[in-house]
Design an enzyme around this catalytic site. Sequence first.
Site, PDB file in Angstrom:
ATOM      1  N   ASP A  35      35.816  13.953  16.749  1.00  0.00           N
ATOM      2  CA  ASP A  35      35.116  13.245  17.812  1.00  0.00           C
ATOM      3  C   ASP A  35      35.797  13.413  19.173  1.00  0.00           C
ATOM      4  O   ASP A  35      35.610  12.601  20.082  1.00  0.00           O
ATOM      5  CB  ASP A  35      34.986  11.755  17.474  1.00  0.00           C
ATOM      6  N   HIS A 239      46.432  39.669  27.707  1.00  0.00           N
ATOM      7  CA  HIS A 239      45.890  38.310  27.700  1.00  0.00           C
ATOM      8  C   HIS A 239      46.706  37.401  26.778  1.00  0.00           C
ATOM      9  O   HIS A 239      46.154  36.607  26.015  1.00  0.00           O
ATOM     10  CB  HIS A 239      44.414  38.320  27.291  1.00  0.00           C
ATOM     11  N   ASP A 256      50.239  35.073  34.994  1.00  0.00           N
ATOM     12  CA  ASP A 256      48.866  35.218  35.498  1.00  0.00           C
ATOM     13  C   ASP A 256      48.234  33.839  35.407  1.00  0.00           C
ATOM     14  O   ASP A 256      47.921  33.362  34.314  1.00  0.00           O
ATOM     15  CB  ASP A 256      48.109  36.238  34.647  1.00  0.00           C
ATOM     16  N   ASP A 267      42.907  33.586  41.138  1.00  0.00           N
ATOM     17  CA  ASP A 267      43.379  34.429  40.033  1.00  0.00           C
ATOM     18  C   ASP A 267      44.529  35.270  40.570  1.00  0.00           C
ATOM     19  O   ASP A 267      44.309  36.272  41.253  1.00  0.00           O
ATOM     20  CB  ASP A 267      42.230  35.300  39.533  1.00  0.00           C
ATOM     21  N   HIS A 346      43.661  48.865  32.064  1.00  0.00           N
ATOM     22  CA  HIS A 346      42.575  48.016  32.572  1.00  0.00           C
ATOM     23  C   HIS A 346      42.148  48.469  33.965  1.00  0.00           C
ATOM     24  O   HIS A 346      42.779  49.329  34.590  1.00  0.00           O
ATOM     25  CB  HIS A 346      42.977  46.535  32.566  1.00  0.00           C
ATOM     26  N   HIS A 350      38.182  42.757  39.745  1.00  0.00           N
ATOM     27  CA  HIS A 350      36.876  42.229  39.354  1.00  0.00           C
ATOM     28  C   HIS A 350      36.421  41.264  40.439  1.00  0.00           C
ATOM     29  O   HIS A 350      37.215  40.803  41.272  1.00  0.00           O
ATOM     30  CB  HIS A 350      36.961  41.512  38.001  1.00  0.00           C
ATOM     31  N   HIS A 357      36.026  35.989  36.168  1.00  0.00           N
ATOM     32  CA  HIS A 357      35.359  37.291  36.194  1.00  0.00           C
ATOM     33  C   HIS A 357      33.939  37.013  36.657  1.00  0.00           C
ATOM     34  O   HIS A 357      33.027  36.787  35.870  1.00  0.00           O
ATOM     35  CB  HIS A 357      35.395  37.946  34.811  1.00  0.00           C
ATOM     36  N   GLU A 380      44.584  44.193  41.189  1.00  0.00           N
ATOM     37  CA  GLU A 380      45.614  43.870  40.204  1.00  0.00           C
ATOM     38  C   GLU A 380      46.074  45.070  39.373  1.00  0.00           C
ATOM     39  O   GLU A 380      45.919  45.083  38.149  1.00  0.00           O
ATOM     40  CB  GLU A 380      45.112  42.782  39.271  1.00  0.00           C
ATOM     41  N   TYR A 384      52.490  48.623  31.805  1.00  0.00           N
ATOM     42  CA  TYR A 384      52.931  47.903  30.617  1.00  0.00           C
ATOM     43  C   TYR A 384      53.663  48.894  29.715  1.00  0.00           C
ATOM     44  O   TYR A 384      53.037  49.676  28.996  1.00  0.00           O
ATOM     45  CB  TYR A 384      51.728  47.272  29.914  1.00  0.00           C
ATOM     46  N   ARG A 401      52.476  43.235  36.452  1.00  0.00           N
ATOM     47  CA  ARG A 401      51.161  43.189  37.092  1.00  0.00           C
ATOM     48  C   ARG A 401      51.302  42.372  38.371  1.00  0.00           C
ATOM     49  O   ARG A 401      51.973  41.330  38.377  1.00  0.00           O
ATOM     50  CB  ARG A 401      50.105  42.562  36.170  1.00  0.00           C
ATOM     51  N   GLU A 403      48.778  40.755  41.236  1.00  0.00           N
ATOM     52  CA  GLU A 403      47.345  40.504  41.464  1.00  0.00           C
ATOM     53  C   GLU A 403      47.152  39.539  42.628  1.00  0.00           C
ATOM     54  O   GLU A 403      47.793  38.493  42.694  1.00  0.00           O
ATOM     55  CB  GLU A 403      46.725  39.904  40.203  1.00  0.00           C
TER      56      GLU A 403
END
Length: 433
Positions: A35, A239, A256, A267, A346, A350, A357, A380, A384, A401, A403
């Site tokens: 609940d 991610h 990130d 972002d 990648h 975006h 996104h 970004e 890696y 990275r 960004e």
Amino acid sequence: MDMKVCQKRRETLMSHMGGGVAILPTAPVRVRNRDVHYPFRADSDFYYLTHFPEPEAVAVLVPGRSHGEYILFCRDRNPEKEIWEGRRAGLEGARALYGADDAFPIDDIDEILPGLLENREKVFYSMGRYPDFDAHLMTWVNEVRGKARNGVHAPGEFVDLNHILHEMRLFKGPEEIRLMKRAAKITAQAHRRAMQACRPGMKEYEIEAELLYEFKKGGSAYPAYPPIVGAGRNSCILHYTDNNAELKSGDVLLIDAGAEIDGYAADVTRTFPVTGRFNGEQRAVYELVLAAQSAAIEQVKPGKHWNDPHETAVRCLTQGLKDLGLLDGSVDGHIENADYKRFYMHRTGHWLGMDVHDVGDYKLDETWRLLEPGMVLTVEPGLYIGEGKHIPAGFSNIGVRIEDDVLVTREGNEVLSRDAPKAIDEIEALMKK
């Protein structure tokens, strides 16, 4: 958000609808467990047009309706439930506070909405997003079809609402830009706080807590997406959200994370050494990614096409990978064969807006669309470098990275997240123990 802004958006949408009717449900409430529910967040398209924050609501736009073109179905006032669940706008609030021309209880939608479909040529609706609501809509349309002998005709065409509405959302107005700047400013402060708090021996979730504290302190109800806080080998997972490993001396930490303000997202990604000082290999990789990002941001200006920043970043990174000894051979050949994807898998950005996104076509007629003022995108690039026998000594488990959120302006661009440190000297000075 000024309700006049939402009214103007509705008027713009209805100008494309002719004799149609648009139906937009908000997002359903989702159960987390038993609940307990997830925090409610309105559907972005619905919120864009209404700014109505409550669950169990449906907006209907009926151009030319004599009793009002904007109808909102929502929960009625209920003093007993409001004691437990919080205040509701109710029907009166829907009109007075949120600009509805007419408002009805959500419990009465089955009786009222079919009548709004009668003798309308088209239904503008995003089919497939909420399957349960899709079924309700078809029930209402079939009910109207059943009145054909009475001279009533049902809509004969369904039109994807996304095509019109998402093109509208792609171009940000002054109020939206103001909110996105605020989200970026709060986010930048959170990244600064994380850099200052970082110490070897901490856990990734402790850094995440610093970010969330700064978001909430700045007025962000919740992050725009689950923060990524990955150290060492975890910095190479795009991610990664477990955020439970220990920060070790010699690791880089990739964060990130972005705040959300009144439905609009930031972002931002920053990468820095856990010790506060870049070693030689970390510095080399970081400087390469930073150079690629700088070159890509220079491509964000009116008249450039969407893919220009990506192509620029790919060439810069591929040349750098060759210089570092991670690739061997022709740069053009590596780009043609996409060999760089071993370390950079990648895209370079975006659209950004109400969704991280965000909506909007990237191509028009199979051609990358041109950038125009009012668009907001991320830039970004990253590298890696995991583990393996072909990785030179010292380069293993370095994920970097960088960004930023970038607004296309008439003159060029504006980096909304510029307050988040990214120059090596600035990061090391901020983290100096």
